[in-house]
Design a protein around this motif. Structure first.
Motif, PDB file in Angstrom:
ATOM      1  N   SER A 151      31.414  43.024  34.017  1.00  0.00           N
ATOM      2  CA  SER A 151      31.302  43.085  35.483  1.00  0.00           C
ATOM      3  C   SER A 151      32.133  41.983  36.135  1.00  0.00           C
ATOM      4  O   SER A 151      32.823  42.224  37.140  1.00  0.00           O
ATOM      5  CB  SER A 151      29.837  42.963  35.910  1.00  0.00           C
ATOM      6  N   ASN A 152      32.073  40.777  35.578  1.00  0.00           N
ATOM      7  CA  ASN A 152      32.873  39.673  36.119  1.00  0.00           C
ATOM      8  C   ASN A 152      34.362  39.986  36.056  1.00  0.00           C
ATOM      9  O   ASN A 152      35.123  39.684  36.991  1.00  0.00           O
ATOM     10  CB  ASN A 152      32.581  38.389  35.344  1.00  0.00           C
ATOM     11  N   PHE A 153      34.788  40.580  34.946  1.00  0.00           N
ATOM     12  CA  PHE A 153      36.209  40.895  34.758  1.00  0.00           C
ATOM     13  C   PHE A 153      36.707  41.853  35.829  1.00  0.00           C
ATOM     14  O   PHE A 153      37.750  41.621  36.461  1.00  0.00           O
ATOM     15  CB  PHE A 153      36.409  41.488  33.362  1.00  0.00           C
ATOM     16  N   PHE A 154      35.958  42.935  36.061  1.00  0.00           N
ATOM     17  CA  PHE A 154      36.408  43.915  37.051  1.00  0.00           C
ATOM     18  C   PHE A 154      36.263  43.378  38.474  1.00  0.00           C
ATOM     19  O   PHE A 154      37.088  43.713  39.346  1.00  0.00           O
ATOM     20  CB  PHE A 154      35.638  45.219  36.877  1.00  0.00           C
ATOM     21  N   THR A 187      41.570  31.452  35.126  1.00  0.00           N
ATOM     22  CA  THR A 187      41.961  30.395  34.185  1.00  0.00           C
ATOM     23  C   THR A 187      40.733  29.825  33.481  1.00  0.00           C
ATOM     24  O   THR A 187      40.522  30.063  32.294  1.00  0.00           O
ATOM     25  CB  THR A 187      42.721  29.294  34.936  1.00  0.00           C
ATOM     26  N   LEU A 188      39.904  29.113  34.211  1.00  0.00           N
ATOM     27  CA  LEU A 188      38.704  28.527  33.611  1.00  0.00           C
ATOM     28  C   LEU A 188      37.717  29.600  33.150  1.00  0.00           C
ATOM     29  O   LEU A 188      36.950  29.370  32.208  1.00  0.00           O
ATOM     30  CB  LEU A 188      38.022  27.589  34.608  1.00  0.00           C
ATOM     31  N   GLY A 189      37.758  30.742  33.797  1.00  0.00           N
ATOM     32  CA  GLY A 189      36.840  31.821  33.442  1.00  0.00           C
ATOM     33  C   GLY A 189      37.380  32.770  32.398  1.00  0.00           C
ATOM     34  O   GLY A 189      36.805  33.853  32.209  1.00  0.00           O
ATOM     35  N   LEU A 193      36.240  36.770  32.658  1.00  0.00           N
ATOM     36  CA  LEU A 193      35.022  37.119  31.930  1.00  0.00           C
ATOM     37  C   LEU A 193      33.844  36.247  32.337  1.00  0.00           C
ATOM     38  O   LEU A 193      32.687  36.675  32.270  1.00  0.00           O
ATOM     39  CB  LEU A 193      35.253  37.007  30.420  1.00  0.00           C
ATOM     40  N   PHE A 194      34.143  35.022  32.760  1.00  0.00           N
ATOM     41  CA  PHE A 194      33.113  34.114  33.251  1.00  0.00           C
ATOM     42  C   PHE A 194      33.358  33.847  34.732  1.00  0.00           C
ATOM     43  O   PHE A 194      34.434  34.155  35.258  1.00  0.00           O
ATOM     44  CB  PHE A 194      33.120  32.813  32.444  1.00  0.00           C
ATOM     45  N   ASP A 195      32.371  33.289  35.385  1.00  0.00           N
ATOM     46  CA  ASP A 195      32.430  33.123  36.847  1.00  0.00           C
ATOM     47  C   ASP A 195      32.163  31.672  37.246  1.00  0.00           C
ATOM     48  O   ASP A 195      31.152  31.375  37.892  1.00  0.00           O
ATOM     49  CB  ASP A 195      31.414  34.068  37.499  1.00  0.00           C
ATOM     50  N   PRO A 196      33.054  30.735  36.866  1.00  0.00           N
ATOM     51  CA  PRO A 196      32.846  29.343  37.266  1.00  0.00           C
ATOM     52  C   PRO A 196      32.954  29.138  38.770  1.00  0.00           C
ATOM     53  O   PRO A 196      32.411  28.167  39.304  1.00  0.00           O
ATOM     54  CB  PRO A 196      33.956  28.595  36.519  1.00  0.00           C
ATOM     55  N   ALA A 197      33.632  30.041  39.477  1.00  0.00           N
ATOM     56  CA  ALA A 197      33.781  29.881  40.927  1.00  0.00           C
ATOM     57  C   ALA A 197      32.439  29.963  41.636  1.00  0.00           C
ATOM     58  O   ALA A 197      32.208  29.251  42.618  1.00  0.00           O
ATOM     59  CB  ALA A 197      34.741  30.933  41.469  1.00  0.00           C
ATOM     60  N   SER A 198      31.544  30.816  41.151  1.00  0.00           N
ATOM     61  CA  SER A 198      30.226  30.896  41.785  1.00  0.00           C
ATOM     62  C   SER A 198      29.442  29.605  41.574  1.00  0.00           C
ATOM     63  O   SER A 198      28.721  29.155  42.472  1.00  0.00           O
ATOM     64  CB  SER A 198      29.442  32.089  41.227  1.00  0.00           C
TER      65      SER A 198
END
Length: 334
Positions: A151-154, A187-189, A193-198
Motif C-alpha cells: 500500500s505504501n509503495f502504490f 529514498t529513506l523508505g 515500501l516504508f513511510d518515514p514521511a508520516s
C-alpha cells in the motif's frame, strides 16, 4: 488511512439512504399513529362526572400513548432514520442522507440512475466473482506488514499526480510538502515500501484532476458509474484524461510488468475494503449506499481543497476514485 476504493464502491468509499424506487418507511408504528389521531379527535373536554374514570384510564395507558398525546405529531414528511442511515452516521460521524436519497442541503444529481444501476449490478457480479475472492485470499496469504508495504509503495507512486494537481489548484506549499514526502519515502523508505514521511509529520495528500476541476469551479456534476472503474461523476471522467499522462505505472513498456503491477494494486485496494462488505451486503439499497457515500466523500474532498492550508482537514483517502494507473488498459502512449 490507506483504505482505498475498488470496483463498484470503488470510493469509499460510503452514504446511506433508503432505497430509491421503494417507498420510505413510516416514521412511527401504527399504534402511535392511532394514538395521535385519537388525541386529535378527543380535544373536546370530558364531562366533569367522568373525570375520575378518565384519570384512571390515563394512568393505566402505556407510556407511548401518553407521549403521543402530550407531544405534537412529527412534521409532514419527517421520517425516522433507517438502519442504513444509522450505519452511515456511525461510520462517517456526520448526518446521513435523508430517506428520499438526498444529502442534507445537497440533492443527489443522478439523472442516469436506471443505466447506472445496471452498470452497478454488472460491477457487483465482477466484484463478487473475481475481486472479492482475490482480495480475501490476498489477506490470508500475505502478512500484514507486507500488505502495508505494498500500500505504501502504490501511495508513493501517486505523488506525481498529486503534486501536479496541487500546483494547478494554486497550492505551491502543499505541492512542496508532497514533493518532500515523495523524495523521503523514495529514498529513506526504500522505494516507498516504508513511510518515514508520516513519522516526520509530513502531511499526506491525494489529489487528482477531477478534484482540480472541482476546485476550478465545476462543483455540481451528474453521477455516473463506469464498468470496472466504479463510481464517478462526469467531471471525474474528464479528470481521467488529465491524470493519464502523469501515471508512472503506465509509462512501463513491458506489458507483463505493467499489468502485473496494476493487478496487484487493484487487489490491494480491494483488500482494504473488506471491512465494509457486511454493511454493503445488508444495506436496504446497496446502490444508493455506494452512490451517496461516494458523492458525499467526493464533495468533502473538493471542499477541503478550497480551504486554507491550516484550516484544511485530513484527506478522505478511503473513497477517492480508482486511479487510472490501477486499471489494466492498453498503453496508448506507446
Amino acid at each position: 488511512m490507506n483504505v482505498i476504493r475498488t470496483l463498484p464502491l470503488l470510493i469509499l468509499a460510503l452514504a446511506l439512504s433508503a432505497c430509491a424506487g421503494k417507498p420510505a418507511r413510516d416514521s412511527a408504528p401504527a399504534s402511535v399513529a392511532v394514538d395521535t389521531a385519537a388525541a386529535s379527535t378527543d380535544a373536546v373536554p370530558a364531562a366533569p362526572v367522568a373525570a375520575d374514570a378518565d384519570a384512571t384510564a390515563a394512568s393505566a395507558s402505556p407510556p407511548v400513548a401518553a407521549a403521543s398525546v402530550g407531544t405534537p405529531p412529527p412534521a409532514t414528511g419527517e421520517t425516522a432514520p433507517t438502519n442504513a442511515e444509522d450505519d452511515f452516521a456511525a461510520l462517517y460521524g456526520g448526518p446521513a442522507p435523508s430517506v428520499d436519497g438526498t444529502e442534507p442541503n445537497r440533492a443527489t444529481y443522478d439523472p442516469w440512475e436506471p443505466l447506472n444501476r445496471r452498470v452497478h449490478s454488472f460491477n457487483n457480479v465482477v466484484d463478487r466473482a473475481v475481486a472479492r475472492p482475490l482480495a480475501t485470499a490476498y489477506t490470508h496469504v500475505v502478512p500484514r506488514f507486507a500488505r502495508t508495504g505494498v500500500s505504501n509503495f502504490f501511495n508513493n507512486l501517486r505523488a506525481p499526480v498529486t503534486i501536479t494537481n496541487q500546483l494547478l489548484q494554486g497550492r505551491p506549499d502543499d505541492a512542496w510538502d508532497s514533493l518532500g514526502r515523495f523524495l523521503m519515502n523514495s529514498t529513506l523508505g526504500v522505494g516507498g515500501l516504508f513511510d518515514p514521511a508520516s513519522k516526520a509529520l509530513v502531511p499526506s495528500r491525494k489529489e487528482d484532476f477531477g478534484q482540480t476541476l472541482g476546485a476550478w469551479g465545476w462543483r455540481r456534476s451528474r453521477y455516473v458509474e463506469l464498468p470496472f472503474f466504479g463510481p464517478r461523476t462526469v467531471r471525474d471522467v474528464f479528470g481521467l484524461a488529465g491524470d493519464m499522462p502523469l501515471s508512472p505505472i503506465r509509462t512501463i513498456e513491458e506489458d507483463k510488468v505493467r499489468i502485473g503491477l496494476q493487478g496487484l494494486q487493484l487487489v490491494d485496494m480491494r483488500s482494504q475494503l473488506l471491512a465494509i462488505d457486511d454493511m454493503r451486503d445488508n444495506a436496504v439499497d446497496e446502490y444508493t449506499l455506494v452512490r451517496d457515500a461516494w458523492l458525499q466523500r467526493r464533495n468533502y474532498q473538493i471542499e477541503n481543497d478550497l480551504r486554507g492550508k491550516h484550516a484544511r482537514g485530513k484527506d478522505a483517502d478511503d473513497t477517492a476514485p480508482i486511479p487510472i494507473d490501477a486499471m489494466p488498459m492498453p498503453n496508448w502512449g506507446n
